[in-house]
Design an enzyme around this catalytic site. Structure first.
Site, PDB file in Angstrom:
ATOM      1  N   ARG A  13       0.830  -1.210   0.000  1.00 47.74           N
ATOM      2  CA  ARG A  13       0.000   0.000   0.000  1.00 47.74           C
ATOM      3  C   ARG A  13       0.863   1.257   0.000  1.00 47.74           C
ATOM      4  NH1 ARG A  13      -0.923   4.903   2.148  1.00 47.74           N
ATOM      5  NH2 ARG A  13      -0.379   4.098   4.217  1.00 47.74           N
ATOM      6  N   ASP A  14       1.516   1.534   1.100  1.00 46.72           N
ATOM      7  CA  ASP A  14       2.309   2.764   1.208  1.00 46.72           C
ATOM      8  C   ASP A  14       3.484   2.741   0.238  1.00 46.72           C
ATOM      9  OD1 ASP A  14       2.941   5.252   2.213  1.00 46.72           O
ATOM     10  OD2 ASP A  14       4.106   4.476   3.884  1.00 46.72           O
ATOM     11  N   HIS A 206       7.305   4.629  12.210  1.00 50.58           N
ATOM     12  CA  HIS A 206       7.204   4.567  10.744  1.00 50.58           C
ATOM     13  C   HIS A 206       8.221   5.571  10.196  1.00 50.58           C
ATOM     14  CE1 HIS A 206       4.691   4.209   6.923  1.00 50.58           C
ATOM     15  NE2 HIS A 206       5.512   5.219   6.661  1.00 50.58           N
ATOM     16  N   HIS A 208      10.977   7.010   7.317  1.00 49.34           N
ATOM     17  CA  HIS A 208      11.461   7.089   5.943  1.00 49.34           C
ATOM     18  C   HIS A 208      12.970   7.352   5.979  1.00 49.34           C
ATOM     19  CE1 HIS A 208       7.589   7.502   3.465  1.00 49.34           C
ATOM     20  NE2 HIS A 208       7.257   7.097   4.675  1.00 49.34           N
ATOM     21  N   CYS A 239       8.696   9.536  -1.502  1.00 48.11           N
ATOM     22  CA  CYS A 239       7.889  10.525  -0.795  1.00 48.11           C
ATOM     23  C   CYS A 239       7.681  11.734  -1.689  1.00 48.11           C
ATOM     24  CB  CYS A 239       8.569  10.953   0.507  1.00 48.11           C
ATOM     25  SG  CYS A 239       7.621  12.200   1.398  1.00 48.11           S
ATOM     26  N   ASN A 248      10.080   4.680   2.253  1.00 51.17           N
ATOM     27  CA  ASN A 248      10.091   3.878   3.476  1.00 51.17           C
ATOM     28  C   ASN A 248      11.412   3.143   3.666  1.00 51.17           C
ATOM     29  OD1 ASN A 248       7.133   4.052   4.291  1.00 51.17           O
ATOM     30  ND2 ASN A 248       6.943   3.330   2.191  1.00 51.17           N
TER      31      ASN A 248
END
Length: 300
Positions: A13-14, A206, A208, A239, A248
């Site tokens: 997803r992300d 979470h 990055h 991003c 990520n």
């Protein structure tokens, strides 16, 4: 017994949502299935957002319908509103993810409302999700820095965490959306959030890797007591808010780090390396995982 660390795999997803070239539904289904088979207890599988805004996620219902569900695996879906929740319910998601920024500038620039207003909009979504028996996760974006206002005040992060917990969230993601955080900053933020939530069971990191700090930030959060982390196989996911962002932190790198720390994840690192190589080939770009590349070369 070694301590257990929960890894939430967000690649499907992300990770994929920012790919410009549409990834075939069959490949997304295979990615989710292979990740679940590798031992991830939680896989972020789909997003029920407007295809106008995120065309890559337009096939969320088909992905959820096509996966081979493994008992004990939590399949998560991002939902921005009631319509999204209805889609997630119809697709039999186990967990829905709602979100709010810790930066007023980010909130105003992206959704034209204040932080408080954005969280309030999720009240009916959260209530309906809990009534349906779903797990509810809340993500705090820009928790360590914002592309518009710089460093995020710690008090703002704690405020959003409290608001999300009041909505009934089972977990709170402290997300470094643009990857600017450093280890000392992470420690300050996590300790503050730990005043309103349990760091070991309710809070996740979470991170990055835009500035190459994600692994250091994970170690810092570990020292504070955080035991849940997000990562993306092959480092999938750029991003859109930071030039040169690598997205990520790569799951392979995180697993290699945690294994070296003597921590248990229940995830097969070798299998994840293979998955990372496969999905990178499938979408036509090299993996951004250093551990993944090194381990793949050793196996070759």
């Amino acid at each position: 017994m070694t301590e257990h660390i929960k890894i939430v795999e967000v690649g499907p997803r992300d990770g994929l949502q920012n790919e410009k070239q549409f990834v075939e539904t069959a490949a997304k289904i295979e990615l989710v299935d292979r990740l679940a088979a590798a031992g991830f207890a939680n896989v972020e599988a789909a997003s029920f957002v407007s295809p106008k805004w995120v065309p890559q996620m337009a096939d969320g219902a088909q992905v959820m319908a096509g996966i081979q569900r493994r008992p004990g695996t939590i399949y998560s879906a991002l939902v921005p509103n009631m319509k999204g929740l209805e889609g997630a319910l119809a697709a039999r998601a186990d967990e829905v993810v709602i979100f709010g920024a810790a930066s007023e500038a980010f909130s105003q620039r992206n959704i034209n409302c204040s932080i408080a207003e954005s969280i309030a909009r999720f009240e009916p979504v959260a209530a309906a999700a809990k009534a349906a028996g779903l797990r509810l996760r809340g993500s705090i974006s820009c928790a360590l820095g914002c592309p518009y206002q710089g460093e995020t005040p710690i008090s703002a992060v704690v405020d959003v965490a409290e608001r999300l917990l009041k909505l009934g969230c089972d977990e709170i993601d402290v997300a470094d959306t643009i990857g600017v955080g450093t280890a000392a900053q992470v420690a300050r933020v996590m300790r503050a959030v730990g005043q309103v939530a349990r760091l070991d069971t309710q809070v996740s990191g979470h991170f990055h890797d835009t500035y190459g700090q994600a692994l250091a930030n994970i170690l810092s959060a570990l020292e504070c007591g955080v035991r849940i982390f997000h990562s993306s196989v092959a480092g999938l996911g750029g991003c859109p808010y930071a030039k040169g962002a690598t997205g990520n932190v790569a799951t392979e790198d995180v697993l290699y780090l945690l294994r070296g720390q003597g921590l248990h994840t229940g995830v097969d690192l070798d299998a994840v390396v293979d998955i990372g190589q496969w999905i990178s080939t499938t979408i036509g770009r090299p993996t951004s995982s250093r551990a993944g590349r090194a381990l793949a070369l050793k196996k070759a």
